[in-house]
Write a protein that holds these residues in place. Structure first.
Motif, short mmCIF file in Angstrom:
data_model
loop_
_atom_site.label_atom_id
_atom_site.label_comp_id
_atom_site.label_asym_id
_atom_site.label_seq_id
_atom_site.Cartn_x
_atom_site.Cartn_y
_atom_site.Cartn_z
N MET B 1 -34.56 -10.40 -15.80
CA MET B 1 -34.67 -10.13 -17.25
C MET B 1 -35.40 -11.27 -17.92
SD MET B 1 -31.79 -9.81 -20.13
CE MET B 1 -30.93 -8.37 -19.49
N LYS B 2 -36.22 -10.92 -18.89
CA LYS B 2 -36.96 -11.92 -19.65
C LYS B 2 -36.03 -12.68 -20.57
CE LYS B 2 -41.23 -9.21 -19.84
NZ LYS B 2 -42.05 -8.34 -20.68
N GLN B 3 -36.58 -13.82 -21.07
CA GLN B 3 -35.85 -14.56 -22.10
C GLN B 3 -35.51 -13.62 -23.25
OE1 GLN B 3 -34.64 -17.40 -22.94
NE2 GLN B 3 -35.20 -18.78 -21.25
N PRO B 4 -34.27 -13.58 -23.65
CA PRO B 4 -33.91 -12.66 -24.74
C PRO B 4 -34.73 -12.92 -26.00
CG PRO B 4 -32.01 -13.95 -23.98
CD PRO B 4 -33.14 -14.32 -23.11
N GLU B 5 -34.96 -14.20 -26.33
CA GLU B 5 -35.73 -14.50 -27.52
C GLU B 5 -37.17 -14.03 -27.40
OE1 GLU B 5 -33.37 -14.93 -30.01
OE2 GLU B 5 -35.15 -15.93 -30.78
N ASP B 6 -37.63 -13.85 -26.14
CA ASP B 6 -39.01 -13.45 -25.92
C ASP B 6 -39.34 -12.15 -26.63
OD1 ASP B 6 -41.05 -12.88 -23.00
OD2 ASP B 6 -41.46 -13.94 -24.87
N ALA B 7 -38.51 -11.15 -26.45
CA ALA B 7 -38.76 -9.85 -27.06
C ALA B 7 -38.75 -9.97 -28.59
CB ALA B 7 -37.71 -8.84 -26.60
N ARG B 8 -37.80 -10.71 -29.10
CA ARG B 8 -37.69 -10.87 -30.56
C ARG B 8 -38.93 -11.54 -31.12
NH1 ARG B 8 -35.94 -14.15 -34.57
NH2 ARG B 8 -34.75 -13.12 -36.23
N MET B 9 -39.36 -12.65 -30.48
CA MET B 9 -40.56 -13.36 -30.97
C MET B 9 -41.80 -12.50 -30.83
SD MET B 9 -39.73 -16.08 -32.37
CE MET B 9 -41.44 -16.45 -32.72
N ARG B 10 -41.88 -11.75 -29.74
CA ARG B 10 -43.06 -10.90 -29.55
C ARG B 10 -43.10 -9.82 -30.63
NH1 ARG B 10 -41.83 -10.33 -24.20
NH2 ARG B 10 -42.39 -8.13 -24.11
N LEU B 11 -41.94 -9.30 -31.00
CA LEU B 11 -41.90 -8.31 -32.10
C LEU B 11 -42.33 -8.93 -33.42
CD1 LEU B 11 -38.65 -6.34 -31.26
CD2 LEU B 11 -40.96 -5.40 -31.39
N LEU B 12 -41.90 -10.17 -33.66
CA LEU B 12 -42.29 -10.83 -34.91
C LEU B 12 -43.79 -11.06 -34.97
CD1 LEU B 12 -39.35 -13.36 -35.30
CD2 LEU B 12 -39.99 -11.57 -36.92
N HIS B 13 -44.35 -11.52 -33.85
CA HIS B 13 -45.81 -11.77 -33.85
C HIS B 13 -46.60 -10.47 -33.96
CE1 HIS B 13 -46.26 -16.16 -32.48
NE2 HIS B 13 -45.11 -16.01 -33.08
N ALA B 14 -46.19 -9.48 -33.19
CA ALA B 14 -46.88 -8.18 -33.26
C ALA B 14 -46.72 -7.58 -34.66
CB ALA B 14 -46.33 -7.24 -32.20
N GLY B 15 -45.52 -7.74 -35.22
CA GLY B 15 -45.28 -7.24 -36.58
C GLY B 15 -46.19 -7.93 -37.58
N MET B 16 -46.32 -9.25 -37.48
CA MET B 16 -47.22 -10.00 -38.36
C MET B 16 -48.63 -9.44 -38.29
SD MET B 16 -47.75 -13.33 -39.78
CE MET B 16 -47.19 -14.69 -38.73
N GLU B 17 -49.13 -9.26 -37.08
CA GLU B 17 -50.49 -8.74 -36.92
C GLU B 17 -50.66 -7.37 -37.55
OE1 GLU B 17 -51.96 -10.76 -32.73
OE2 GLU B 17 -51.81 -8.57 -32.94
N VAL B 18 -49.77 -6.47 -37.22
CA VAL B 18 -49.93 -5.08 -37.68
C VAL B 18 -49.72 -4.99 -39.19
CG1 VAL B 18 -49.12 -2.71 -37.44
CG2 VAL B 18 -49.26 -4.17 -35.43
N PHE B 19 -48.68 -5.66 -39.69
CA PHE B 19 -48.46 -5.61 -41.14
C PHE B 19 -49.63 -6.25 -41.89
CE2 PHE B 19 -44.60 -3.58 -41.00
CZ PHE B 19 -43.55 -4.28 -40.40
N ALA B 20 -50.20 -7.34 -41.33
CA ALA B 20 -51.34 -7.98 -41.99
C ALA B 20 -52.56 -7.08 -41.98
CB ALA B 20 -51.67 -9.31 -41.30
N GLU B 21 -52.75 -6.36 -40.88
CA GLU B 21 -53.95 -5.53 -40.74
C GLU B 21 -53.90 -4.29 -41.62
OE1 GLU B 21 -54.54 -6.83 -36.14
OE2 GLU B 21 -54.42 -4.69 -36.60
N VAL B 22 -52.73 -3.61 -41.66
CA VAL B 22 -52.71 -2.30 -42.33
C VAL B 22 -51.64 -2.17 -43.42
CG1 VAL B 22 -53.65 -1.15 -40.31
CG2 VAL B 22 -51.18 -1.28 -40.60
N GLY B 23 -50.78 -3.21 -43.59
CA GLY B 23 -49.77 -3.10 -44.63
C GLY B 23 -48.51 -2.44 -44.12
#
Lengths: 210, 210
Positions: B1-23
């Motif tokens: 299993m991956k680092q538990p925080e890994d999934a959370r941080m990846r969601l935050l970064h991906a969320g930042m990108e997508v929210f910045a790009e399209v709102g």
DNA sequence: CACATTAAGTCAAACGACCGATTAAGTCAA
DNA sequence: TTGACTTAATCGGTCGTTTGACTTAATGTG
């Protein structure tokens, strides 16, 4: 039965409002048809699809009518007159119902500029480009340059940017300095100051190149 | 299993990108979880819902870190230094991967300012307000005024507006004058000119009140 | 130490709601 | 009779959210 054009015009107006408020993707055909008080299928009857309605909204003859800067002859007006027309184009006054529609139209343009829907291609930069070219032409005249360089380019955007504080940043202005929007003679004073700022920047640039 | 925080941080970064790009509204939880390579349900596991993810993205400690203008002591710097910090805050440089994330963060803020999602309430005007108040404070110092009036208010927005031509109007600049974005030393030159324009406006305003 | 239990994390599938688009049927003025 | 216009109903797709099942690590107990 109502006038046939009635439903179509109501869809265009409702479309303008909804697209201006939330943008193409967040706008729904159901919300537009609700506001227009027209059946959902009518959008497809008159415009083929949602994107067709969007294009039709942009084809409404507001841009032509409101573009006072486009009609100015650079060679025969003062700098102040030209700048005044430029900012009147960017920030049309809002008093009559038609001017409210015009403001929605400009808001729609601003939104499409800042966050292109993908429906219009680059057509919208083309909307700004003629007036942007004309502004650069004006700056070249004032600065005694044959053609624009990077200084003229950035000065042009600075002049546009000061106006766009009231377009893209309008919500922030309304929160932090509402008097600039709603105060007595706010529109007139705003315009005068913007013209003054632009002249000041141009005079300073001229001074640096003499 | 991956680092538990890994999934959370990846969601935050991906969320930042997508929210910045399209709102917020156009962003989908499916697209965000796709980019993060995390199961869709994980968004609800870590953040309760889509809005919770959005708030968590805004709570990332980028604003604090990048706000060089907030850390400036108005009483002990020159006007040029203060203005330079101000525009460095508005238009952070982009070179390292962290700076790319910072730019996404600023883009996200700019989008929320211009087109509020409704998720954050007025919290975002509050993000701008401290620096806006500080800018007015600087202008009052320069103009010898005890407190700001409408002239100071609009001058502050003009100064901000010139910078935001590269935020809200960035796409237009990239189409019409790409050298201003991508030319050699473009960031440095842009900053210098913006500071010069701002000084020119302030000097002119000082001249009118003497 | 081995095993059982618990907690954290992850997953695929499914839900109800809403979307854009389509269709067949009805109305009405020309 | 016909073309223009209008309508309600429906479709397949996508959305955010929920759920039960599964996996793995951590903890407790004899």
């Amino acid at each position: 039965m109502k006038q046939p054009e009635d439903a179509r015009m109501r869809l265009l107006h409702a479309g303008m409002e909804v697209f201006a408020e939330v943008g193409f993707h967040a706008a729904t055909t159901r919300e537009i048809s609700r506001r227009a008080e027209v059946n959902l299928a009518a959008i497809h009857y008159y415009f083929a699809d949602k994107a067709g309605l969007y294009r039709a909204v942009f084809a409404l003859p507001f841009a032509e009518k409101s573009n006072v800067f486009a009609h100015v002859d650079i060679e025969s007006v003062t700098l102040e007159q030209a700048l005044s027309s430029f900012y009147q184009w960017m920030l049309p006054p809002v008093a009559t119902a038609e001017e409210v529609m015009l403001q929605k139209f400009m808001q729609l343009h601003a939104r499409e500029e800042a966050d292109p829907s993908g429906i219009l291609g680059d057509a919208l930069s083309e909307h700004i480009k003629p007036n942007h070219e004309k502004l650069k032409q004006l700056l070249c005249r004032e600065l005694g340059k044959i053609e624009s360089d990077l200084a003229v380019e950035q000065l042009a955007f600075a002049i546009m940017g000061m106006g766009s504080a009231f377009v893209h940043g309008r919500r922030v202005v309304e929160v932090l300095s509402p008097e600039l929007i709603h105060g007595k003679n706010a529109g007139e004073l705003r315009l005068q100051r913007l013209v003054g700022y632009a002249k000041t920047l141009i005079d300073a640039e001229r001074g640096q190149h003499e």
